[in-house]
Write a protein that holds these residues in place. Structure first.
Motif, mmCIF file in Angstrom:
data_model
loop_
_atom_site.group_PDB
_atom_site.id
_atom_site.type_symbol
_atom_site.label_atom_id
_atom_site.label_comp_id
_atom_site.label_asym_id
_atom_site.label_seq_id
_atom_site.Cartn_x
_atom_site.Cartn_y
_atom_site.Cartn_z
ATOM 1 N N THR A 162 0.844 -1.188 0.000
ATOM 2 C CA THR A 162 0.000 0.000 0.000
ATOM 3 C C THR A 162 0.885 1.245 0.000
ATOM 4 O OG1 THR A 162 -0.078 0.171 2.415
ATOM 5 C CG2 THR A 162 -1.714 -1.278 1.353
ATOM 6 N N VAL A 163 0.270 2.389 -0.216
ATOM 7 C CA VAL A 163 1.027 3.642 -0.181
ATOM 8 C C VAL A 163 1.638 3.851 1.204
ATOM 9 C CG1 VAL A 163 0.871 6.156 -0.362
ATOM 10 C CG2 VAL A 163 -0.360 4.710 -1.993
ATOM 11 N N VAL A 290 10.760 0.272 -5.029
ATOM 12 C CA VAL A 290 9.581 0.812 -5.701
ATOM 13 C C VAL A 290 9.286 0.028 -6.978
ATOM 14 C CG1 VAL A 290 8.618 2.841 -6.847
ATOM 15 C CG2 VAL A 290 9.895 3.113 -4.719
ATOM 16 N N THR A 291 10.317 -0.253 -7.760
ATOM 17 C CA THR A 291 10.127 -0.985 -9.014
ATOM 18 C C THR A 291 9.569 -2.380 -8.757
ATOM 19 O OG1 THR A 291 11.950 0.217 -10.060
ATOM 20 C CG2 THR A 291 11.301 -1.873 -11.064
ATOM 21 N N ALA A 292 10.078 -3.050 -7.736
ATOM 22 C CA ALA A 292 9.712 -4.445 -7.488
ATOM 23 C C ALA A 292 8.407 -4.605 -6.733
ATOM 24 C CB ALA A 292 10.837 -5.139 -6.710
ATOM 25 N N SER A 293 7.996 -3.596 -5.977
ATOM 26 C CA SER A 293 6.977 -3.824 -4.951
ATOM 27 C C SER A 293 5.665 -3.089 -5.180
ATOM 28 C CB SER A 293 7.535 -3.420 -3.579
ATOM 29 O OG SER A 293 8.766 -4.062 -3.336
ATOM 30 N N ALA A 299 3.190 2.797 -9.062
ATOM 31 C CA ALA A 299 4.564 3.274 -8.900
ATOM 32 C C ALA A 299 4.766 4.606 -9.607
ATOM 33 C CB ALA A 299 5.550 2.233 -9.434
ATOM 34 N N ARG A 300 4.244 4.720 -10.846
ATOM 35 C CA ARG A 300 4.411 5.969 -11.577
ATOM 36 C C ARG A 300 3.681 7.110 -10.868
ATOM 37 N NH1 ARG A 300 6.516 2.233 -13.605
ATOM 38 N NH2 ARG A 300 7.941 2.877 -11.970
ATOM 39 N N ARG A 301 2.581 6.804 -10.210
ATOM 40 C CA ARG A 301 1.777 7.838 -9.554
ATOM 41 C C ARG A 301 2.464 8.414 -8.323
ATOM 42 N NH1 ARG A 301 -2.118 8.514 -5.622
ATOM 43 N NH2 ARG A 301 -1.988 6.362 -4.881
ATOM 44 N N ILE A 302 3.171 7.570 -7.567
ATOM 45 C CA ILE A 302 3.666 8.034 -6.267
ATOM 46 C C ILE A 302 5.187 8.057 -6.156
ATOM 47 C CG2 ILE A 302 1.583 7.178 -5.150
ATOM 48 C CD1 ILE A 302 3.273 4.905 -3.957
ATOM 49 N N GLU A 303 5.924 7.565 -7.158
ATOM 50 C CA GLU A 303 7.360 7.391 -6.978
ATOM 51 C C GLU A 303 8.109 8.705 -6.770
ATOM 52 O OE1 GLU A 303 8.895 5.369 -10.414
ATOM 53 O OE2 GLU A 303 7.800 6.659 -11.798
ATOM 54 N N ARG A 304 7.709 9.761 -7.464
ATOM 55 C CA ARG A 304 8.440 11.021 -7.278
ATOM 56 C C ARG A 304 8.260 11.531 -5.851
ATOM 57 N NH1 ARG A 304 10.423 15.101 -11.738
ATOM 58 N NH2 ARG A 304 11.889 16.205 -10.382
ATOM 59 N N ALA A 366 8.386 -1.945 -17.382
ATOM 60 C CA ALA A 366 7.526 -0.762 -17.380
ATOM 61 C C ALA A 366 8.239 0.448 -16.796
ATOM 62 C CB ALA A 366 6.249 -1.053 -16.593
ATOM 63 N N ALA A 367 9.011 0.241 -15.741
ATOM 64 C CA ALA A 367 9.720 1.350 -15.103
ATOM 65 C C ALA A 367 10.810 1.914 -16.012
ATOM 66 C CB ALA A 367 10.315 0.893 -13.781
ATOM 67 N N VAL A 368 11.595 1.032 -16.622
ATOM 68 C CA VAL A 368 12.655 1.480 -17.531
ATOM 69 C C VAL A 368 12.059 2.239 -18.711
ATOM 70 C CG1 VAL A 368 14.339 0.660 -19.234
ATOM 71 C CG2 VAL A 368 14.390 -0.225 -16.893
ATOM 72 N N GLU A 369 10.940 1.742 -19.235
ATOM 73 C CA GLU A 369 10.300 2.408 -20.372
ATOM 74 C C GLU A 369 9.771 3.779 -19.968
ATOM 75 O OE1 GLU A 369 7.210 1.257 -23.964
ATOM 76 O OE2 GLU A 369 7.206 0.087 -22.104
ATOM 77 N N ALA A 370 9.168 3.887 -18.799
ATOM 78 C CA ALA A 370 8.599 5.157 -18.355
ATOM 79 C C ALA A 370 9.665 6.224 -18.139
ATOM 80 C CB ALA A 370 7.802 4.939 -17.070
ATOM 81 N N HIS A 371 10.838 5.813 -17.694
ATOM 82 C CA HIS A 371 11.889 6.771 -17.345
ATOM 83 C C HIS A 371 13.024 6.841 -18.363
ATOM 84 C CE1 HIS A 371 10.374 7.794 -13.334
ATOM 85 N NE2 HIS A 371 10.034 6.520 -13.221
#
Length: 390
Positions: A162-163, A290-293, A299-304, A366-371
């Motif tokens: 969860t967040v 973050v990437t794994a969990s 992840a994209r919504r809250i990672e920053r 997905a993470a590598v592609e987004a960033h």
């Protein structure tokens, strides 16, 4: 012989040495300070290891055991000491090849060092450690830990957090990293966590080339062609990558912060399996976690915001960092869980079940592609003084 060939020969020599060491260790049990398996853990051995009278340990019984990257067992203990009735034991893996792998990459040594570094006041929740010993000649290691089976919640990579749980993990990692931020202990008692020999580095390159030079495993179809091409940077320019990360402030990191290595107690996170602990920039732990969990969209919504939180928490502990710089490092560090998950998938089910490895690869892709993480990484090692804003 060229330097490259010399280092390759040294790498082969390293593997050969540890293969013979493990073979001899298994064949010649006499005089070992550390048991090879749970059957050798007797009441008298435990008493001697803890430095208590032999009469203080009445009995030790193996309740259950299984072996993977380490041999793990749950013990029932009757004693007149401070020990609880149930304990968790870690020993060298039963499988010979995994035993060699543990020796080559000093996985047991690193875990013993990590628990020793924490002392009696760990900066994060870990299982309480009652014994952490290494037989340096045989390179056997033993850990006697708190048994968490009755109190903790365990998950796997296919799960998510969860967040609130993600924020709690980030807070915990910030506390860990702040404790060891640029510590001079990496030149002292923790130097083995900060050093890799040229042979180890070259061996790592060879392993990466084998697994990601040509990706053909069960997740090959979900990895875009550009990522299959760009990932070659890991073995073509590994020295440049290492040099860049070595130029950043370093701390003690867990190194493998996926959910299978975490546990939760009423929402509070704890960390297991410190076999790849190392001196490295702390943002690697954050990017890996973050990437794994988290599911990709979450992840994209809250990672920053999680990276901002990490920077703030470091500041609360007296470590000043630049938020924009940390965000760029985060984007580049996403390539690390990508490498770990793809290599695991390429190794097949002998390393991880297909279900689990596939989820890890999907999230990392997905993470590598987004960033555009490989582009960010390349820009950092090409011109580390001009870091992109991101």
């Amino acid at each position: 012989m060229t330097p490259a060939l010399l280092i390759t020969a040294q790498s082969i020599g390293l593997v050969t040495t540890e293969a013979f060491r493990a073979l001899a260790d298994r064949a010649i049990g006499f005089g070992a300070k550390v048991p090879l398996n749970e059957k050798e853990v007797s009441a008298s051995w435990l008493a001697d290891a803890l430095g208590v009278p032999r009469t203080a340990i009445e009995s030790v019984t193996v309740v259950d055991a299984h072996s993977g990257t380490a041999n793990r067992a749950r013990l029932a203990v009757k004693s007149d000491t401070h020990l609880p009735d149930s304990l968790f034991l870690k020993l060298p893996p039963r499988n010979y090849l995994q035993h060699v792998l543990m020796n080559v990459f000093r996985l047991g040594t690193k875990e013993v060092l990590a628990y020793g570094a924490f002392g009696d006041d760990p900066p994060v929740r870990t299982p309480r450690c009652y014994l952490a010993v290494e037989d340096t000649l045989r390179r056997r290691n033993v850990l006697l830990l708190e048994d968490l089976s009755a109190t903790a919640e365990f998950r796997t990579v296919v799960d998510a957090v969860t967040v609130a749980e993600a924020e709690a993990v980030v807070d915990a990692l910030a506390g860990l990293h702040a404790r060891f931020w640029n510590t001079d202990r990496f030149d002292g008692d923790l130097w083995e966590l900060a050093q890799r020999s040229p042979a180890e580095i070259r061996l790592g390159d060879l392993i990466r080339r084998k697994f990601i030079g040509t990706i053909t495993g069960h997740t090959a179809g979900i990895i875009p062609d550009d990522q299959k091409r760009d990932c070659r940077i890991f073995f073509e320019r590994s020295a440049d990558i290492d040099a860049f990360w070595a130029s950043q402030p370093r701390t003690l990191i867990h190194g493998d912060t996926h959910l299978g290595n975490l546990f939760f107690e009423e929402g509070r996170p704890g960390f297991l399996d410190w076999q790849v602990a190392m001196a490295w920039p702390g943002i690697r732990d954050i990017a890996y976690f973050v990437t794994a969990s988290l599911e990709a969209d979450e992840a994209r919504r809250i990672e920053r915001e999680l990276v901002r939180r990490y920077v703030t928490r470091l500041g609360d502990h007296g470590v000043d960092t630049d938020g924009d710089h940390m965000w760029t490092l985060y984007r580049a560090a996403i390539t690390e869980p990508w490498l770990a998950f793809v290599c695991t998938a390429e190794a097949g089910e002998r390393m991880q079940s297909f279900e689990i490895s596939r989820v890890g690869v999907e999230r990392a892709v997905a993470a590598v592609e987004a960033h555009d993480s490989f582009t960010v990484l390349r820009s950092l090692i090409d011109a580390p003084s001009s870091i992109p804003a991101g």
